[in-house]
Design a protein around this motif. Structure first.
Motif, mmCIF file in Angstrom:
data_model
loop_
_atom_site.group_PDB
_atom_site.id
_atom_site.type_symbol
_atom_site.label_atom_id
_atom_site.label_comp_id
_atom_site.label_asym_id
_atom_site.label_seq_id
_atom_site.Cartn_x
_atom_site.Cartn_y
_atom_site.Cartn_z
ATOM 1 N N ASP A 1 -0.031 -15.109 3.031
ATOM 2 C CA ASP A 1 0.076 -14.106 4.324
ATOM 3 C C ASP A 1 -0.896 -13.458 4.833
ATOM 4 O OD1 ASP A 1 3.166 -14.741 4.388
ATOM 5 O OD2 ASP A 1 3.292 -12.920 3.123
ATOM 6 N N GLY A 2 -2.312 -13.371 4.070
ATOM 7 C CA GLY A 2 -3.444 -13.041 4.410
ATOM 8 C C GLY A 2 -3.369 -11.478 4.201
ATOM 9 N N ARG A 3 -2.526 -11.077 3.248
ATOM 10 C CA ARG A 3 -2.393 -9.685 3.133
ATOM 11 C C ARG A 3 -2.467 -9.328 1.938
ATOM 12 N NH1 ARG A 3 3.720 -8.654 5.828
ATOM 13 N NH2 ARG A 3 3.731 -10.144 4.433
ATOM 14 N N TRP A 4 -2.730 -7.788 1.550
ATOM 15 C CA TRP A 4 -2.842 -7.558 0.143
ATOM 16 C C TRP A 4 -1.557 -6.669 0.038
ATOM 17 C CZ3 TRP A 4 -6.694 -7.896 3.813
ATOM 18 C CH2 TRP A 4 -7.622 -8.539 3.588
ATOM 19 N N VAL A 5 -0.900 -7.056 -1.136
ATOM 20 C CA VAL A 5 0.282 -6.814 -1.460
ATOM 21 C C VAL A 5 0.567 -6.145 -2.991
ATOM 22 C CG1 VAL A 5 1.498 -8.311 0.259
ATOM 23 C CG2 VAL A 5 1.133 -9.080 -2.191
ATOM 24 N N GLU A 6 1.676 -5.595 -3.332
ATOM 25 C CA GLU A 6 2.018 -5.050 -4.723
ATOM 26 C C GLU A 6 1.270 -3.976 -5.007
ATOM 27 O OE1 GLU A 6 1.547 -8.469 -7.266
ATOM 28 O OE2 GLU A 6 2.982 -9.816 -6.084
ATOM 29 N N GLY A 7 0.743 -3.240 -3.896
ATOM 30 C CA GLY A 7 -0.194 -2.076 -4.440
ATOM 31 C C GLY A 7 0.521 -0.666 -4.104
ATOM 32 N N THR A 8 -0.295 0.290 -4.092
ATOM 33 C CA THR A 8 0.361 1.498 -3.889
ATOM 34 C C THR A 8 -0.584 2.484 -2.664
ATOM 35 O OG1 THR A 8 -0.551 2.824 -6.006
ATOM 36 C CG2 THR A 8 1.756 1.736 -6.093
ATOM 37 N N ILE A 9 -0.322 3.443 -2.248
ATOM 38 C CA ILE A 9 -1.021 4.322 -1.435
ATOM 39 C C ILE A 9 -0.569 5.722 -1.946
ATOM 40 C CG2 ILE A 9 0.413 4.139 0.592
ATOM 41 C CD1 ILE A 9 -1.843 4.600 2.245
ATOM 42 N N TYR A 10 -1.405 6.738 -1.924
ATOM 43 C CA TYR A 10 -1.214 7.997 -2.256
ATOM 44 C C TYR A 10 -1.418 8.816 -1.167
ATOM 45 C CZ TYR A 10 -1.776 12.539 -4.357
ATOM 46 O OH TYR A 10 -1.731 14.112 -4.577
ATOM 47 N N ASP A 11 -0.203 9.664 -0.988
ATOM 48 C CA ASP A 11 -0.190 10.327 0.231
ATOM 49 C C ASP A 11 -0.464 11.868 -0.167
ATOM 50 O OD1 ASP A 11 0.158 11.952 2.604
ATOM 51 O OD2 ASP A 11 2.260 11.608 2.666
ATOM 52 N N ALA A 12 -1.922 12.338 0.271
ATOM 53 C CA ALA A 12 -2.304 13.788 -0.495
ATOM 54 C C ALA A 12 -1.427 14.883 0.247
ATOM 55 C CB ALA A 12 -3.820 13.711 0.080
ATOM 56 N N TYR A 13 -0.975 14.576 1.323
ATOM 57 C CA TYR A 13 -0.190 15.675 2.149
ATOM 58 C C TYR A 13 1.157 15.873 1.461
ATOM 59 C CZ TYR A 13 -3.894 15.525 5.772
ATOM 60 O OH TYR A 13 -4.846 15.385 6.525
ATOM 61 N N SER A 14 1.691 14.908 0.814
ATOM 62 C CA SER A 14 3.059 15.044 -0.007
ATOM 63 C C SER A 14 2.906 15.185 -1.291
ATOM 64 C CB SER A 14 4.099 14.027 0.729
ATOM 65 O OG SER A 14 3.466 12.726 0.080
ATOM 66 N N GLY A 15 1.767 14.614 -1.652
ATOM 67 C CA GLY A 15 1.562 14.398 -2.998
ATOM 68 C C GLY A 15 2.104 13.313 -3.686
ATOM 69 N N LYS A 16 2.622 12.458 -3.005
ATOM 70 C CA LYS A 16 3.539 11.254 -3.565
ATOM 71 C C LYS A 16 2.902 9.956 -3.643
ATOM 72 C CE LYS A 16 7.674 13.829 -2.463
ATOM 73 N NZ LYS A 16 9.172 13.573 -1.610
ATOM 74 N N THR A 17 3.214 9.056 -4.228
ATOM 75 C CA THR A 17 2.611 7.777 -4.078
ATOM 76 C C THR A 17 3.777 6.824 -3.675
ATOM 77 O OG1 THR A 17 1.186 8.217 -5.918
ATOM 78 C CG2 THR A 17 1.574 6.006 -5.621
ATOM 79 N N TYR A 18 3.264 5.735 -3.022
ATOM 80 C CA TYR A 18 4.414 4.685 -2.360
ATOM 81 C C TYR A 18 3.969 3.366 -2.523
ATOM 82 C CZ TYR A 18 5.923 9.130 -0.036
ATOM 83 O OH TYR A 18 6.400 10.433 0.364
ATOM 84 N N ASP A 19 4.839 2.614 -2.646
ATOM 85 C CA ASP A 19 4.408 1.245 -2.434
ATOM 86 C C ASP A 19 3.796 0.894 -1.264
ATOM 87 O OD1 ASP A 19 5.847 0.388 -4.848
ATOM 88 O OD2 ASP A 19 7.610 0.101 -3.844
ATOM 89 N N ALA A 20 2.995 -0.038 -1.150
ATOM 90 C CA ALA A 20 2.149 -0.284 0.020
ATOM 91 C C ALA A 20 1.900 -1.734 0.364
ATOM 92 C CB ALA A 20 1.060 0.753 0.041
ATOM 93 N N ARG A 21 1.401 -2.168 1.311
ATOM 94 C CA ARG A 21 0.553 -3.343 1.634
ATOM 95 C C ARG A 21 -0.525 -3.144 2.575
ATOM 96 N NH1 ARG A 21 5.591 -6.795 4.584
ATOM 97 N NH2 ARG A 21 5.673 -6.930 2.429
ATOM 98 N N LEU A 22 -1.434 -4.135 2.718
ATOM 99 C CA LEU A 22 -2.669 -3.987 3.675
ATOM 100 C C LEU A 22 -2.794 -5.077 4.329
ATOM 101 C CD1 LEU A 22 -5.213 -2.463 0.911
ATOM 102 C CD2 LEU A 22 -3.846 -0.888 2.485
ATOM 103 N N TRP A 23 -3.528 -5.105 5.532
ATOM 104 C CA TRP A 23 -3.573 -6.173 6.364
ATOM 105 C C TRP A 23 -4.700 -5.868 7.592
ATOM 106 C CZ3 TRP A 23 0.763 -3.249 6.999
ATOM 107 C CH2 TRP A 23 0.936 -2.850 8.352
#
Length: 192
Positions: free
Chosen positions: A101-123
């Motif tokens: 797919d040409g993407r980076w998957v299975e990672g997480t992103i931390y949202d400093a505004y909410s203080g929460k971590t979410y599943d994520a993908r990059l492309w």
């Protein structure tokens, strides 16, 4: 008596309605190679910098500069982490490159505004590596939010290097341009 629309027509209309959201959640176009994302980027609000790096076969991104140098991670849902400095946090963590797919998957992103971590993908889109797209989500990419990280240019990297070598960690010209010093109340910003 009026007959209901055929199921295929309803499906086609639903897909047309969802097409923009599906395209945003899916990303577009393969990246040149797994290491294409390595480098330094602006945070989405351009109030700091993040360095994307490789750790084995995974990719992560660490905050290396923030406009408020002593900012703490005050909104973290884990009370034990609220005192840690914002600079140094791995905002993006554990991404694996999916060559199909040409993407980076299975990672997480931390949202400093909410203080929460979410599943994520990059492309990247359209084979352009100057803007990195990150989609954080809960459960499925269809339910989430996309932010962008702009890759820093040569001149911006030079200015970043000047900030890093300045005695107070900031470029002298930036301080002169703002007319303020680091401790000024006018420069104080709310927590990310």
């Amino acid at each position: 008596m009026r007959t209901p629309p055929a199921p295929s027509l309803l499906l086609a209309l639903l897909l047309l309605w969802l097409a923009p959201a599906l395209a945003a959640a899916d990303g577009a176009g393969p990246a040149a190679d797994a290491d294409a994302l390595l480098g330094r980027y602006w945070l989405p609000d351009r109030d700091g910098e993040i360095e994307l790096y490789r750790d084995g076969d995974r990719y992560s991104g660490r905050v290396v500069r923030y406009d408020v140098p002593d900012q703490r991670d005050v909104r973290n849902v884990d009370a034990a982490l609220r005192g840690r400095p914002f600079v140094g946090i791995d905002m993006l963590q554990g991404f694996a490159f999916d060559a199909d797919d040409g993407r980076w998957v299975e990672g997480t992103i931390y949202d400093a505004y909410s203080g929460k971590t979410y599943d994520a993908r990059l492309w990247f889109e359209h084979d352009r590596t100057d803007v990195l797209y990150a989609r954080g989500f809960v459960g499925t990419p269809w339910v989430g939010r996309t932010v962008t990280f702009d890759r820093m240019t040569g001149a911006e990297l030079t200015a970043a290097a000047a900030r890093a070598t300045a005695p107070d960690g900031r470029a002298a010209e930036a301080e002169a341009a703002s007319g303020k010093r680091e401790g000024d109340e006018a420069r104080a910003r709310p927590a990310p």
